[in-house]
Design an enzyme around this catalytic site. Structure first.
Site, PDB file in Angstrom:
ATOM      1  NE  ARG A  59       1.093  -3.292  -6.164  1.00 20.97           N
ATOM      2  CZ  ARG A  59       0.928  -4.556  -5.828  1.00 20.97           C
ATOM      3  NH1 ARG A  59       1.474  -5.497  -6.531  1.00 20.97           N
ATOM      4  NH2 ARG A  59       0.182  -4.884  -4.792  1.00 20.97           N
ATOM      5  CB  THR A  60       3.426   3.135  -4.660  1.00 19.16           C
ATOM      6  OG1 THR A  60       2.356   2.734  -5.499  1.00 19.16           O
ATOM      7  CG2 THR A  60       3.828   4.556  -4.980  1.00 19.16           C
ATOM      8  NE  ARG A  72      -0.103   4.951  -2.095  1.00 17.86           N
ATOM      9  CZ  ARG A  72      -0.314   3.833  -2.811  1.00 17.86           C
ATOM     10  NH1 ARG A  72      -0.888   2.785  -2.233  1.00 17.86           N
ATOM     11  NH2 ARG A  72       0.032   3.769  -4.066  1.00 17.86           N
ATOM     12  CG  HIS A 116      -1.070   6.456  -7.955  1.00 14.62           C
ATOM     13  ND1 HIS A 116       0.265   6.719  -7.737  1.00 14.62           N
ATOM     14  CD2 HIS A 116      -1.273   5.177  -7.521  1.00 14.62           C
ATOM     15  CE1 HIS A 116       0.822   5.652  -7.192  1.00 14.62           C
ATOM     16  NE2 HIS A 116      -0.077   4.708  -7.048  1.00 14.62           N
ATOM     17  CE  LYS A 121       5.411  12.073  21.342  1.00 11.29           C
ATOM     18  NZ  LYS A 121       6.756  12.608  21.120  1.00 11.29           N
TER      19      LYS A 121
END
Ligand code: CP
Length: 353
Positions: free
Chosen positions: A91-92, A141, A174, A120
């Protein structure tokens, strides 16, 4: 956009900067007296919260009709955003993506480091700096606490800073979840948030949503909190210290039934076993911290039940039909609150009428 004095002055190294109190750090993440990087819930004061709530309300109203939606989607059609979500999210991620689309912001995304040049050997810091070559905002996030803040700190030292928005960092913060939680409470209580008793339930030790929401309580008068959790997963001392410093009364208990009767809002959370080091969640009986259908008869007629979601079993599905269960509305509120935040950061909030 003018850079503030704080941004242009010589800054200390990250190791010196990171442990500083948030109040000392926030000027580095502001521009022209406005929030620029949204990293911590503590950056959201009452005036800004109320402004974002009314901007979100206006966005909802204006976009109901096609001409309004077209107008809003032209406001930031010159902007591009990167969604760098390298920790699972439904949902975020989706609400930010759709909030960008509402405002006309074009989007690109990385959701898995195995598809980026990090495989890499490029550092995550260089990877996110690369994004700023292409986009005007980075929404992130990340599993490591502090990484989103470090990105903003690094970016503000480059010749092409772009705003960084924290979509969830480790176990610590958050902030946009706290924003949408508060927006949901604001809508549920007709704007009357002062004096409420808020009960937070579950794995409070490792839940970043309850941490960020607790920080926002400093903005409201006569709010009281009850923290209900298994003793292994009680709220961390830094949050309790913060509440004491701001004279916000709180209690800690394992007796969920005992406190639910006086709650104005119950904020349920799931067990955060993704943070287990050696299966410690399995040793805990979580069932006393579930909200069941029979509890609907015990709580106030005006009490609202929130959950940041996703849920497992901590709210019985049959509870969803009760009008006091607002978590599906809460989820949708996230899109509008996040659109309001991005409109504010880019300075077009005043054009949404
Ligand atoms: N509430 C929340 O952060 O949900 P997601 O993990 O699905 O984004």
């Amino acid at each position: 956009m003018q850079r503030t004095q704080a941004m242009t002055s010589v800054q200390p190294d990250w190791e010196n900067f990171y442990p500083r109190p948030i109040s000392e750090k926030t000027p580095f993440f502001s521009k022209d007296g406005r929030l620029y990087d949204c990293l911590f819930a503590q950056q959201l004061n009452r005036e800004l919260l109320e402004h974002l709530f009314s901007t979100a309300d206006r966005l909802r109203a204006v976009t109901q009709k096609k001409d309004g939606a077209d107008y809003v989607s032209a406001l930031l059609s010159d902007k591009r955003a990167m969604l760098y979500f390298v920790q699972p999210s439904t949902r975020t991620f989706m609400s930010f993506l759709n909030a960008c689309h509402i405002l006309g912001i074009k989007t690109s995304e990385i959701r898995d480091t195995t598809t980026s040049s990090e495989v890499k050997g490029e550092t995550p810091e260089d990877t996110v700096r690369t994004f700023s070559s292409y986009v005007d905002m980075i929404i992130m996030r990340h599993p490591a606490p502090g990484f989103v803040e470090k990105t903003a700190w690094l970016m503000n030292r480059t010749g092409r800073p772009v705003p960084i928005v924290n979509g969830g960092s480790g176990k610590d913060q958050h902030p946009t979840q706290a924003l949408l939680d508060m927006y949901t409470l604001h809508r549920s209580f007709g704007g009357e948030l002062d004096g409420k008793h808020i009960v937070m339930v579950g794995d409070l030790k490792r839940g970043r949503t309850v941490r960020s929401l607790s920080y926002l309580m400093k903005n409201y008068k006569n709010v009281s909190l009850s923290f209900v959790s298994p003793r292994q997963f009680c709220m961390e001392p830094d949050i309790l210290e913060f509440l004491k410093r701001h004279n916000i009364p709180f209690t800690e208990t394992e007796d969920f039934k005992g406190v639910m009767k006086s709650a104005d809002a119950i904020y349920m959370t799931r067990i955060q076993d993704e943070h287990d080091k050696s299966g410690e969640s399995k040793a805990v009986d979580y069932s006393p911290f579930h909200f069941r259908k029979e509890h609907l008869d015990l709580i106030k007629k005006t009490c609202v039940i929130l959950h940041p979601l996703p849920r497992r079993h901590e709210i019985e599905v049959t509870v969803d039909d009760d009008p006091r269960a607002v978590f599906w509305r809460q989820e949708r509120n996230g899109m509008w609150a996040r659109a309001a935040l991005m409109a504010y950061i880019f300075g077009v909030d005043g054009k949404i009428r």
